[in-house]
Write a protein that holds these residues in place. Structure first.
Motif, mmCIF file in Angstrom:
data_model
loop_
_atom_site.group_PDB
_atom_site.id
_atom_site.type_symbol
_atom_site.label_atom_id
_atom_site.label_comp_id
_atom_site.label_asym_id
_atom_site.label_seq_id
_atom_site.Cartn_x
_atom_site.Cartn_y
_atom_site.Cartn_z
ATOM 1 N N GLN A 179 0.820 -1.213 0.000
ATOM 2 C CA GLN A 179 0.000 0.000 0.000
ATOM 3 C C GLN A 179 0.850 1.259 0.000
ATOM 4 O O GLN A 179 0.528 2.236 -0.668
ATOM 5 N N ARG A 180 1.962 1.234 0.731
ATOM 6 C CA ARG A 180 2.826 2.406 0.834
ATOM 7 C C ARG A 180 3.625 2.653 -0.438
ATOM 8 O O ARG A 180 3.745 3.788 -0.896
ATOM 9 N N ASP A 181 4.182 1.605 -1.021
ATOM 10 C CA ASP A 181 5.151 1.784 -2.101
ATOM 11 C C ASP A 181 4.691 1.368 -3.487
ATOM 12 O O ASP A 181 5.282 1.803 -4.477
ATOM 13 N N TYR A 182 3.680 0.506 -3.579
ATOM 14 C CA TYR A 182 3.347 -0.071 -4.876
ATOM 15 C C TYR A 182 1.872 0.051 -5.248
ATOM 16 O O TYR A 182 1.417 -0.597 -6.181
ATOM 17 N N ASP A 183 1.133 0.876 -4.540
ATOM 18 C CA ASP A 183 -0.265 1.136 -4.867
ATOM 19 C C ASP A 183 -0.342 1.843 -6.221
ATOM 20 O O ASP A 183 0.466 2.729 -6.516
ATOM 21 N N TRP A 184 -1.305 1.479 -7.067
ATOM 22 C CA TRP A 184 -1.404 2.060 -8.412
ATOM 23 C C TRP A 184 -1.579 3.572 -8.377
ATOM 24 O O TRP A 184 -1.011 4.287 -9.205
ATOM 25 N N LEU A 185 -2.355 4.083 -7.438
ATOM 26 C CA LEU A 185 -2.534 5.540 -7.352
ATOM 27 C C LEU A 185 -1.217 6.215 -6.971
ATOM 28 O O LEU A 185 -0.862 7.260 -7.524
ATOM 29 N N GLN A 186 -0.494 5.597 -6.055
ATOM 30 C CA GLN A 186 0.815 6.120 -5.640
ATOM 31 C C GLN A 186 1.799 6.095 -6.808
ATOM 32 O O GLN A 186 2.499 7.073 -7.073
ATOM 33 N N LEU A 187 1.850 4.972 -7.515
ATOM 34 C CA LEU A 187 2.760 4.859 -8.661
ATOM 35 C C LEU A 187 2.379 5.842 -9.762
ATOM 36 O O LEU A 187 3.248 6.452 -10.387
ATOM 37 N N ALA A 192 0.857 8.738 -9.432
ATOM 38 C CA ALA A 192 1.222 10.089 -9.010
ATOM 39 C C ALA A 192 2.731 10.315 -9.157
ATOM 40 O O ALA A 192 3.166 11.384 -9.614
ATOM 41 N N ARG A 193 3.526 9.310 -8.800
ATOM 42 C CA ARG A 193 4.982 9.448 -8.949
ATOM 43 C C ARG A 193 5.379 9.540 -10.420
ATOM 44 O O ARG A 193 6.264 10.313 -10.786
#
Length: 86
Positions: free
Chosen positions: A61-69, A71-72
């Motif tokens: 959830q912290r490093d590999y969530d699709w929304l997180q990826l 946004a990065r």
């Protein structure tokens, strides 16, 4: 990553885990006897299974969530665009 997200304890090689920040969420083994021993260790140690299983979902959830990826990746594209436009 799918197994980690599902809370399944993992035995992996270092090569398979390379580039992923999961060292505290998996058991690592390089050769077949060590791999088998790690699996047996998981089968015999309920608290280890539970600890590794619980450690996986927060990492995903912290490093590999699709929304997180996403946004990065969008931020990277924005920086690249600014560098090109100068």
């Amino acid at each position: 990553l799918e197994a980690l997200a599902a809370g399944i304890p993992i035995v992996s090689t270092q090569l398979a885990a390379e580039g992923l920040d999961i060292s505290h969420s998996v058991l690592l083994a390089e050769h077949a006897p060590d791999f088998a021993a790690a699996i047996v260790r998981l089968l015999n140690d309920r608290s280890l299974r539970e600890r590794l299983g619980a450690a996986g979902p927060p990492v995903v959830q912290r490093d590999y969530d699709w929304l997180q990826l996403g946004a990065r990746l969008a931020a990277l594209y924005q920086r690249m665009k600014l560098n090109v436009e100068g």
